[in-house]
Design an enzyme around this catalytic site. Structure first.
Site, short mmCIF file in Angstrom:
data_model
loop_
_atom_site.label_atom_id
_atom_site.label_comp_id
_atom_site.label_asym_id
_atom_site.label_seq_id
_atom_site.Cartn_x
_atom_site.Cartn_y
_atom_site.Cartn_z
N LEU A 223 -9.87 -2.78 -1.88
CA LEU A 223 -8.59 -2.13 -2.01
C LEU A 223 -7.57 -3.32 -1.43
CD1 LEU A 223 -8.54 1.56 -1.03
CD2 LEU A 223 -8.95 0.54 -3.32
N ASP A 224 -6.45 -3.54 -2.27
CA ASP A 224 -5.55 -4.36 -1.71
C ASP A 224 -4.94 -3.82 -0.30
OD1 ASP A 224 -5.53 -5.78 -3.89
OD2 ASP A 224 -3.78 -4.64 -4.97
N LYS A 225 -4.50 -4.96 0.42
CA LYS A 225 -4.12 -4.53 1.74
C LYS A 225 -3.31 -3.16 1.79
CE LYS A 225 -1.13 -6.07 5.56
NZ LYS A 225 -0.22 -7.54 6.11
#
Length: 329
Positions: free
Chosen positions: A160-162
């Site tokens: 997942l993106d940050k």
């Protein structure tokens, strides 16, 4: 040629020649600026004197105080005239220390001998990379289960993106890792996200547009003809005055896929700092102030790599998205 001599430092032999010495590991390397570099900038001279290191690395060490000129700090633009003493205390590459265990809290929803499922908070980087070599989910996983060091990427099979929150599955064994990667490739892993997008999305639909690196920006992805196939389904859950709450499902897992696809429809995600419309009506204060992309991995389903039973997990909206939506009602 000057004759080389040996002297001893802390019990170790050190070669000394023409006023220079190569120190043992953990000690600074000292050199004298040769006369033929007179008049050059310090960073240029360093690149000539220490060709085993890149110029950008040397400049970084100089600014951080690991390189000193005549025992003092100096600027990269400073001129040298020959005869100065340069001390370089080489630092390990950040990537060399990336895979270290760190005591970072993890919200683990389920764990057995083969897998663990966790709920990632927004702000936590999943895997070490440029600018984020420590403090990642990978570092936390290695602290939680040291045996994950033997699994590729500490068992992480998808990311997942940050600043995206929500569900992730991690493999705890090589067979489980292989099985989960195969399931992702065969598109049998179901991933459902909740997203808040700008504007009034009129109906449900499917975005099927290839995604690749944006030719105008290295840090962005974009819909490009030569990109990899990407397919995102979406349906409207609730409409507000300036935004729409969506349920998005992934058939593929391209980088930034939901963010790029919704941006391509003219409905970028609220709070997304990267994929924004150049012209957009003034947003409500609550929308404009939201500090991350409003995207949450809410449901995750797959076949357990050992039991072969289908397993499903859910994660409620995090507090920041709940508060945002409550303020829009």
């Amino acid at each position: 040629m000057n004759k080389a001599t040996l002297r001893f430092m802390n019990g170790s032999a050190v070669k000394e020649q023409a006023g220079d010495y190569i120190a043992p590991d953990g000690h600074p390397v000292l050199q004298t600026v040769p006369p033929d570099l007179a008049g050059q900038r310090l960073d240029q001279a360093l690149a000539r004197m220490f060709p085993e290191h890149s110029r950008s690395r040397l400049v970084a060490w100089l600014r951080q105080g690991y390189i000193r000129l005549d025992a003092r700090t100096a600027k990269p633009s400073e001129r040298v005239w020959g005869g100065e003493r340069v001390s370089v205390l080489a630092q390990p590459e950040p990537s060399a220390t990336a895979a270290r265990a760190e005591a970072i809290d993890l919200n683990i929803l389920y764990e057995d001998e083969a897998i663990l499922v966790l709920d990632k908070p927004a702000g936590l980087v999943v895997h070490p990379g440029s600018g984020n070599w420590q403090g990642t989910m990978l570092n936390a996983l290695l602290h939680h289960e040291p045996g994950l060091a033997a699994i590729p990427r500490a068992g992480i099979v998808h990311r997942l993106d940050k600043d995206t929150s929500g569900l992730l599955v991690v493999a705890k064994s090589l067979p489980a890792h292989t099985d989960l990667v195969r399931q992702l490739q065969e598109r049998t892993v179901a991933r459902v996200y909740l997203a808040l997008a700008y504007g009034g999305v009129e109906r449900e639909g499917i975005v099927e547009k290839p995604i690749g690196r944006d030719p105008r920006s290295r840090i962005k992805m974009a819909v490009v003809p030569a990109g990899k196939p990407a397919r995102t389904g979406y349906r409207v859950l609730r409409r507000f005055a300036q935004a729409t709450l969506l349920e998005c499902s992934l058939a593929t897992g391209r980088t930034h896929q939901i963010r790029v696809h919704m941006h391509s429809l003219g409905h970028p995600l609220v709070g997304d700092p990267v994929y924004r419309l150049t012209r957009r009506p003034a947003a409500a204060p609550a929308l404009a102030a939201f500090g991350r992309q409003a995207l949450h991995a809410a449901r995750l389903s797959f076949i357990h790599p050992v039991s072969r039973a289908e397993v499903s997990f859910e994660s409620p909206l995090p507090a920041d998205m709940r508060e945002l939506i409550a303020g829009l009602k």
